[in-house]
Enzyme design. Structure first.
Site, PDB file in Angstrom:
ATOM      1  N   GLU A   1      18.044  24.868  59.431  1.00  0.00           N
ATOM      2  CA  GLU A   1      16.850  25.435  60.089  1.00  0.00           C
ATOM      3  C   GLU A   1      17.081  26.892  60.487  1.00  0.00           C
ATOM      4  OE1 GLU A   1      14.464  23.656  59.533  1.00  0.00           O
ATOM      5  OE2 GLU A   1      15.497  21.736  59.285  1.00  0.00           O
TER       6      GLU A   1
ATOM      7  N   HIS B   1      16.330  29.221  57.808  1.00  0.00           N
ATOM      8  CA  HIS B   1      14.899  29.517  57.644  1.00  0.00           C
ATOM      9  C   HIS B   1      14.481  30.734  58.476  1.00  0.00           C
ATOM     10  CE1 HIS B   1      13.240  26.347  55.129  1.00  0.00           C
ATOM     11  NE2 HIS B   1      13.808  25.388  55.840  1.00  0.00           N
TER      12      HIS B   1
HETATM   13 ZN    ZN Z   1      14.060  23.441  55.191  1.00  0.00          ZN
END
Ligand code: ZN
Length: 185
Positions: free
Chosen positions: A144, A147
């Site tokens: 994450e 991202h």
């Molecule tokens: Zn992802």
């Protein structure tokens, strides 16, 4: 009421942006975004989601490991919203594992991640937290966190044969997880 938001798919330029830090907590629009992200994640059988995946280019991730059809062996935890997260320390050891992504449907990749990390983040109320994450939960966080920096697990895959379809993954899951253990050893 929390709403399910559409998830951007690989190729969308927002997924490649560096997300902006969030200032001035608490903030009702951030509370709404957190509720919507958790709702969207649960509906999609994910274990983590980052705000840029729903077109909000801000530094907010949800880590929510739980066993489901996509990750039957995931440990159970309550969803945690982490704002402006930072990685303070990494373990020497990395481990390999198969990852998917709600923004890269139908694919899994074999990706190395640090086995343990120390992280710092703000809660939606603006409280600072520091935690040590290990294993699968550390993997979710690192996925994450990528991202927020415009990276996808595809960028972490070392060889093309480390990408397979979700269907092939489901069919061979036991062998593949065994193979991951062998790479470690
Ligand atoms: Zn992802």
């Amino acid at each position: 009421m929390p709403q399910q938001r559409p998830i951007l798919q690989v190729g969308h330029p927002i997924l490649r942006q560096t997300a902006e830090a969030i200032a001035d907590l608490p903030d009702v629009s951030i509370d709404q975004l957190v509720a919507d992200l958790i709702h969207t994640l649960t509906a999609s059988h994910g274990v983590g989601i980052a705000a840029p995946q729903v077109a909000a280019s801000v530094r907010l991730v949800i880590v929510a490991s739980r066993p489901n059809s996509r990750y039957p062996n995931a440990p159970m935890m309550a969803p945690v919203a982490m704002i402006n997260p930072q990685i303070m320390a990494y373990s020497d050891q990395q481990e390999w594992g198969w990852e998917g992504c709600l923004s890269v449907p139908g694919l899994r990749g074999f990706v190395p991640r640090y086995q343990q990390i120390e992280v710092q983040y703000l809660t939606p109320k603006g409280e600072q937290k520091q935690e040590i994450l290990t294993g699968f939960v550390a993997r979710i966080f690192q996925h994450e966190w990528d991202h927020l920096n415009g990276l996808l697990f595809l960028d972490r895959v070392k060889a093309a044969h480390h990408l397979i379809t979700e269907e092939a993954f489901q069919a061979q899951m036991n062998q593949l997880v065994g193979a991951a253990a062998k790479v470690l050893a």
